[in-house]
Enzyme design. Structure first.
Site, short mmCIF file in Angstrom:
data_model
loop_
_atom_site.label_atom_id
_atom_site.label_comp_id
_atom_site.label_asym_id
_atom_site.label_seq_id
_atom_site.Cartn_x
_atom_site.Cartn_y
_atom_site.Cartn_z
CG HIS A 1 6.56 6.13 3.80
ND1 HIS A 1 6.49 6.19 5.18
CD2 HIS A 1 7.36 5.07 3.51
CE1 HIS A 1 7.22 5.21 5.69
NE2 HIS A 1 7.75 4.51 4.70
CG ASP B 1 4.29 -4.95 9.14
OD1 ASP B 1 4.38 -4.80 7.90
OD2 ASP B 1 4.44 -4.00 9.94
CG MET B 2 5.77 -9.77 4.76
SD MET B 2 6.03 -11.46 4.18
CE MET B 2 7.25 -11.20 2.89
CB ALA B 3 9.72 -5.09 3.34
CE LYS C 1 9.40 -20.89 -2.46
NZ LYS C 1 9.47 -21.80 -1.28
N GLY D 1 4.27 -11.18 14.42
CA GLY D 1 3.94 -9.95 15.15
C GLY D 1 4.30 -9.96 16.61
#
Length: 376
Positions: free
Chosen positions: A131, A189-191, A241, A323
């Site tokens: 991680h 910044d994304m999961a 998506k 961001g």
């Protein structure tokens, strides 16, 4: 009057804010106690605290007990650099050998930037990793060096395919940062899930319900129960998506590195003696190989201003570029971190187990902070 006291002494914990520097120093002492060097311990602690400052507690100090548990069981090594196993011009493959992800991630992006300066782009794939915290850290590091930065990694399967009833892909994160001439960075910044598993674990620890769009039970039926979500499946962001993007990140990270992908990546919160074994990919694109960096940064900043200063829909007070919310939260934090009481209790437990003195780490209540502002 301050709330909270000696975190290692089994006392009750009062919700409030902590000085970020003191918190990072305390967390660093915990990592030093299990064998990390002073420099490495400080860096990992700083990244976790910074996530809390930026409003991303799912990647913050709530991870400390899991990190420490894995270090003590040996599934995370004390290694502070990955081994270069492939080195061909703009391409590098690192074997992380289960070192802490923040340490290997910094090394990987530094290598990507170095190769980008020479060849226009640098790509570093990492196998046997752990991680690495907030993905934006690495993308922004490249942007600060005048490059477009991209960082991504895979996780164990947590999400079903559209219409599926089993976990087949992780909520694999991706971050992209673009250099600008302004103070505020542009960084996505994304999961790829609707919500990060860390947010669900925070809800579970505090006994809170989750939105129905975040996850489903193991049989695919809806739930707002965080514990059921943990044993169930996350839902992809934007349906097919989000699933498609997650699948491609999994393949790019795992196949290019020669590392784990799909169900070969183990549970992060599973057996602490079994390595997590994720894969990741770091890309730097050197802007000056394409055009003037100054001109690029100025145009990027102008584009960001067009978004932030654009016409607002009724009831909307502020528009954001990617961001911006995290950057604003960090700026407005004034160097203070607010932690969930359950996380404070965990830190106290870790301090007690490792014999760390935490008497100087205290929380300040909201009333105390308001009183101090009134006296200023």
């Amino acid at each position: 009057m301050t709330g909270g006291s000696n975190l290692g002494g089994g006392t009750d914990f009062v919700a409030g804010s902590l000085d970020a520097g003191a918190l990072a120093a305390f967390v660093g002492r915990l990592f030093r106690a299990v064998g990390l060097s002073e420099k490495a311990a400080a860096l990992v602690a700083e990244t976790l605290v910074d996530a809390d400052l930026s409003g991303q507690p799912s990647h913050g100090v709530m991870l400390v007990d899991m990190y420490l548990d894995r270090l003590r069981h040996g599934s995370v090594s004390l290694r502070e650099e990955g081994e270069i196993v492939v080195d061909r011009d703009g391409v590098v493959v690192l074997d992380a050998q289960n070192g802490l992800g923040q340490l290997i991630g910094d090394q990987a992006m530094a290598l990507a930037v170095e190769r980008a300066r020479l060849h226009g782009s640098g790509v570093v794939a990492v196998r046997h990793g752990f991680h690495f915290g907030v993905a934006r850290r690495y993308a922004v590091a490249a942007a600060d060096a005048g490059c477009i930065g991209i960082a991504m990694c895979n996780t164990r399967p947590l999400m079903p395919a559209p219409g599926g009833a089993e976990r087949v892909v992780g909520n694999n994160p991706i971050a992209i940062a673009v250099p600008t001439s302004g103070e505020m960075p542009i960084v996505l910044d994304m999961a790829t899930s609707e919500a990060a598993m860390g947010k669900i674990r925070i809800a579970a620890k505090s006994g809170q319900a989750i939105p129905p769009s975040w996850a489903v039970k193991a049989d695919g039926s809806p739930t707002t129960d965080a514990e059921e979500a943990i044993t169930g499946m996350l839902l992809p962001s934007a349906g097919p998506k989000g699933f498609g993007l997650a699948f491609m990140i999994d393949l790019m990270s795992g196949l290019l590195s020669g590392g784990a992908h799909g169900d070969k990546v183990k549970p992060l919160y599973g057996d602490p003696a079994i390595p997590y074994d994720c894969s990741s990919l770091f890309i730097a694109i050197d802007v000056p190989h394409f055009r003037s960096l100054d001109g690029f940064e100025q145009e990027a900043e102008a584009a960001a201003r067009r978004v932030r200063e654009g016409r607002k829909a009724p009831g909307v007070e502020e528009l954001h570029t990617p961001g911006a919310p995290e950057w604003t939260r960090r700026r407005n934090s004034k160097g203070r971190v607010r932690l969930d009481p359950a996380v404070l209790a965990m830190l106290g437990r870790m301090a007690g187990e490792l014999g760390i003195d935490a008497s100087g780490l205290q929380t300040t209540s909201a009333n105390d902070e308001e009183s101090k502002r009134g006296q200023a």
